[in-house]
Motif scaffolding. Structure first.
Motif, mmCIF file in Angstrom:
data_model
loop_
_atom_site.group_PDB
_atom_site.id
_atom_site.type_symbol
_atom_site.label_atom_id
_atom_site.label_comp_id
_atom_site.label_asym_id
_atom_site.label_seq_id
_atom_site.Cartn_x
_atom_site.Cartn_y
_atom_site.Cartn_z
ATOM 1 N N GLY A 428 0.815 -1.217 0.000
ATOM 2 C CA GLY A 428 0.000 0.000 0.000
ATOM 3 C C GLY A 428 0.842 1.256 0.000
ATOM 4 N N ARG A 429 0.229 2.302 0.462
ATOM 5 C CA ARG A 429 0.883 3.610 0.539
ATOM 6 C C ARG A 429 0.754 4.194 1.932
ATOM 7 N N GLY A 430 0.619 3.293 2.923
ATOM 8 C CA GLY A 430 0.578 3.747 4.298
ATOM 9 C C GLY A 430 -0.807 4.112 4.793
ATOM 10 N N GLU A 431 -1.848 3.976 3.919
ATOM 11 C CA GLU A 431 -3.174 4.378 4.357
ATOM 12 C C GLU A 431 -3.898 3.188 4.991
ATOM 13 N N ASN A 432 -4.778 3.459 5.939
ATOM 14 C CA ASN A 432 -5.609 2.437 6.556
ATOM 15 C C ASN A 432 -7.001 2.391 5.949
ATOM 16 N N LEU A 433 -7.436 3.513 5.381
ATOM 17 C CA LEU A 433 -8.761 3.590 4.780
ATOM 18 C C LEU A 433 -8.612 3.725 3.271
ATOM 19 N N ILE A 434 -9.310 2.841 2.542
ATOM 20 C CA ILE A 434 -9.214 2.807 1.086
ATOM 21 C C ILE A 434 -10.615 2.720 0.499
ATOM 22 N N PRO A 435 -10.775 2.992 -0.811
ATOM 23 C CA PRO A 435 -12.081 2.789 -1.432
ATOM 24 C C PRO A 435 -12.439 1.297 -1.455
ATOM 25 N N LEU A 436 -13.727 1.013 -1.382
ATOM 26 C CA LEU A 436 -14.189 -0.382 -1.412
ATOM 27 C C LEU A 436 -13.741 -1.061 -2.699
ATOM 28 N N ARG A 437 -13.606 -0.295 -3.765
ATOM 29 C CA ARG A 437 -13.170 -0.863 -5.049
ATOM 30 C C ARG A 437 -11.803 -1.546 -4.916
ATOM 31 N N ARG A 438 -10.890 -0.911 -4.217
ATOM 32 C CA ARG A 438 -9.554 -1.489 -4.060
ATOM 33 C C ARG A 438 -9.578 -2.722 -3.169
ATOM 34 N N GLU A 439 -10.413 -2.701 -2.149
ATOM 35 C CA GLU A 439 -10.523 -3.877 -1.285
ATOM 36 C C GLU A 439 -11.071 -5.077 -2.070
ATOM 37 N N LEU A 440 -12.037 -4.822 -2.981
ATOM 38 C CA LEU A 440 -12.595 -5.904 -3.791
ATOM 39 C C LEU A 440 -11.566 -6.408 -4.803
ATOM 40 N N ASP A 441 -10.728 -5.517 -5.351
ATOM 41 C CA ASP A 441 -9.664 -5.969 -6.262
ATOM 42 C C ASP A 441 -8.693 -6.900 -5.538
ATOM 43 N N THR A 585 -14.663 8.269 -0.307
ATOM 44 C CA THR A 585 -13.231 8.543 -0.208
ATOM 45 C C THR A 585 -12.690 8.726 -1.604
ATOM 46 N N LYS A 586 -11.624 9.505 -1.715
ATOM 47 C CA LYS A 586 -11.018 9.794 -3.013
ATOM 48 C C LYS A 586 -9.679 9.095 -3.124
ATOM 49 N N GLU A 587 -9.462 8.481 -4.285
ATOM 50 C CA GLU A 587 -8.154 7.865 -4.527
ATOM 51 C C GLU A 587 -7.206 8.911 -5.082
ATOM 52 N N ARG A 588 -5.988 8.830 -4.681
ATOM 53 C CA ARG A 588 -4.995 9.794 -5.168
ATOM 54 C C ARG A 588 -4.728 9.547 -6.647
ATOM 55 N N SER A 589 -4.738 10.640 -7.372
ATOM 56 C CA SER A 589 -4.709 10.560 -8.832
ATOM 57 C C SER A 589 -3.490 9.807 -9.335
ATOM 58 N N GLY A 590 -3.782 8.798 -10.197
ATOM 59 C CA GLY A 590 -2.713 8.095 -10.894
ATOM 60 C C GLY A 590 -2.160 6.915 -10.185
ATOM 61 N N GLU A 591 -2.296 6.784 -8.849
ATOM 62 C CA GLU A 591 -1.599 5.730 -8.119
ATOM 63 C C GLU A 591 -2.271 4.388 -8.330
#
Length: 602
Positions: A428-441, A585-591
């Motif tokens: 990851g990138r050090g975050e604990n909270l992510i969009p549900l989309r990434r958790e499903l991926d 929540t917003k994902e950081r652009s491009g990552e």
């Protein structure tokens, strides 16, 4: 004056010093000031009143500007809507039901605003649509108007206008915004949209101001105001002059025929129109003069009382204050523990004690901050160092994956691709909270590996609405549950194992269900798991550590109302429901896109 100061300085009694100081430096200057600066005081009061009325005018201007911004926003949204474009492109092909549906959709959108709005659409070919019933003659009148011709010649222009209502049932004046409607494919203008608001919705703000307040255009014509009969007519001389002022807002005093007015004006940013407020000068200052006389009387009484009180308490204050001042000066070269408490009135003793404690706390806090800074720097260095090896392994896996694909071993390549995706999510990138989309991926990568392990004995379906994919989720909250479903439910199952992941919005929160058709569990084991979930993070030992870990993390992040619940029956399967708040929540652009390109498969 110097002689007076010298005489006061020779007096050793603080009581006498305070008394004569009040007489010579407070009472006398006040009387002189009152006698000589009455008119400047009036100017100050005038400025205060002007500032207050200017603030009130700015608030009205803001409300009017919000209405104009809403008009612009809604007109832009309607002009770009599919229904309006389709209606203008094929008006003769639309049946009565489609016309009614478009009208209903527009009216529904207008209900979100707290003003009365009208919408008209013209295509220049004889077709006309209005959200309210409008006679055909009005269509001819609108298409022959000057603003319509100007908009045809300059399609990209926005035109603000005012005038009579074009609808049949409502005769109140309206303020309108006209703009061209463009075909999204050809980029050519195909019609004109007229979005109007009842003038009364603007006038209701103007009536809240003192005096007379009207909205004027650049030519000094009244657009809106409490008196509807003046709309469309030139404003009075004192108002019309404000339309020529170039500043965005301001205030002036106007005199004519022995009368004076305070004139305030403020410009609406969206349109360039001005709101002008005229307040009779005498009406305002009659109350001010009455208040001034009352203030003088109160001030005199306060002065007398203040002198008496000052002479009474001055002696009790002077002695402990001098001692406290001496102790503070001595502190410059001493430790805080060396400051003694000062005896005296309760307030002064409390001040000295608080000062003593404050100095000690400051010293302790500085030392603590220094230690914390050193610890943070060490942890930061260790964290940076710890990132090197995992990223090296991740890059190596990526190279091996592509070598497997090149050599035709697709199964190994897919396994490495999924494993790389899992590792990338774990890093990851050090975050604990992510969009549900990434958790499903991440779950898709994990279950793909599990399918290879169990020779396609495992089937996983994911049913999550698109609107919930951007909702906030806790990192790695689904994997422990999926792992329990496979290890404790499906692995011992004879036949095909199925896991279903569903999400829906319920009463202001998000519910995620993970269901399997595994062997399930008996009531005793189910009650033991539920009991462990009811304990805090420190207690409640259970053989389902993953479930409790996820439950505790949700509780720590969002509070007691949220968490997970378990339902199960022998031979039927198990369902775990996660309750989370609906937070986008917003994902950081491009990552995220970059991560998909590394381990997204071939």
């Amino acid at each position: 004056m110097n002689r007076i100061i010298s005489v006061l300085g020779q007096r050793r009694s603080i009581r006498s010093n305070i008394f004569f100081s009040i007489i010579f430096f407070l009472v006398v200057p006040f009387l002189i000031s009152f006698y000589y600066i009455d008119r400047p005081l009036e100017a100050v009061i005038e400025g205060k009143i002007g500032s207050s009325s200017q603030d009130a005018l700015s608030l009205v201007n803001m409300n009017a500007d919000v209405v104009m911004q809403d008009m612009f926003k809604m007109a832009t949204e309607l002009a770009a809507s599919r229904e309006i474009v389709e209606m203008l492109n094929r008006p003769q092909q639309m049946n009565e039901y489609e016309w009614l549906q478009i009208k209903q959709n527009i009216l529904q959108k207008l209900t979100y605003y707290n003003f009365t709005a009208y919408v008209a659409v013209l295509d220049g070919k004889g077709h006309f649509f209005s959200s309210r019933y409008t006679e055909q003659a009005k269509f001819q009148e609108l298409t022959q108007s000057a603003w319509y011709a100007e908009l045809v010649n300059e399609p990209g222009k926005l035109i603000w206008l005012y005038g009579d209502n074009y609808t049949f049932a409502d005769a109140s004046p309206v303020i309108s915004l006209a703009k061209s409607v463009f075909d999204p494919y050809t980029k050519k203008p195909i019609g004109v949209l007229l979005f109007s608001v009842s003038e009364e919705d603007i006038a209701k703000y103007l009536t809240k101001l003192d005096g007379a307040a009207y909205m004027l255009d650049q030519d000094g014509i009244v657009i809106s105001g409490p008196d509807e009969s003046k709309i469309g007519t030139p404003a009075s001389r004192e108002m019309a002059s404000a339309a020529d002022w170039t500043d965005a807002k301001g205030q002036t005093i106007m005199e004519r025929d022995g009368e004076k007015w305070i004139v305030n004006y403020s410009t609406i940013q969206q349109t360039g129109w001005k709101i002008v407020q005229v307040i009779p000068y005498d009406k305002v200052f009659k109350q001010i003069f009455d208040i001034r006389r009352a203030n003088i009387m109160i001030t005199v009484v306060i002065f007398v009382i203040f002198i008496l009180i000052t002479l009474t308490i001055s002696y009790n204050i002077s002695k402990p204050l001098k001692l406290l001042g001496k102790k503070m000066l001595d502190f410059e070269n001493q430790d805080p523990d060396g400051i003694a408490f000062v005896k005296g009135p309760k307030e002064i003793a409390l001040l000295a004690g608080t000062y003593h404690k404050m100095l000690r706390h400051i010293k302790e806090l500085l030392q603590r901050l220094k230690e914390q800074y050193q610890q943070k720097e060490e942890l930061r260095f260790q964290a940076l160092q710890a990132q090197i090896n995992p990223h090296f392994i991740l890059n190596t896996l990526n190279n091996i994956k592509w070598m497997a694909y090149i050599r035709g071993d697709r199964e190994v390549g897919d396994m490495l691709s999924n494993l790389g995706g899992i590792m990338e999510s774990a890093l990851g990138r050090g975050e604990n909270l992510i969009p549900l989309r990434r958790e499903l991926d991440y779950i898709r990568n994990y279950t793909s590996l599990m399918k290879m392990k169990y020779n396609e004995k495992l089937s996983v379906t994911i049913d999550v609405p698109d609107e919930l994919l951007s909702m906030q989720a806790i990192k790695f909250m689904l994997q422990p549950i999926i792992e329990n479903s496979i290890g404790h439910g499906i692995e011992r199952l004879q036949g095909m194992g199925e896991i279903a992941i569903r999400a829906e919005k319920r009463e202001g929160h998000m519910a995620i269900q993970i269901s399997d058709n595994g062997v399930g569990m008996d009531e005793e084991k189910l009650n033991r798991i539920r009991a462990s979930l009811s304990f805090g993070p420190e207690g409640g030992a259970t053989d389902r550590i993953g479930l409790k870990n996820v439950h505790d993390r949700i509780r720590l992040q969002y509070g007691a109302p949220y968490g997970l619940s378990v339902e199960s029956a022998p031979g039927v399967g198990t369902t775990v429901t996660l309750k989370l708040p609906c937070k986008a929540t917003k994902e950081r652009s491009g990552e995220y896109e970059a991560n998909e390109s590394d381990f997204g498969g071939r």
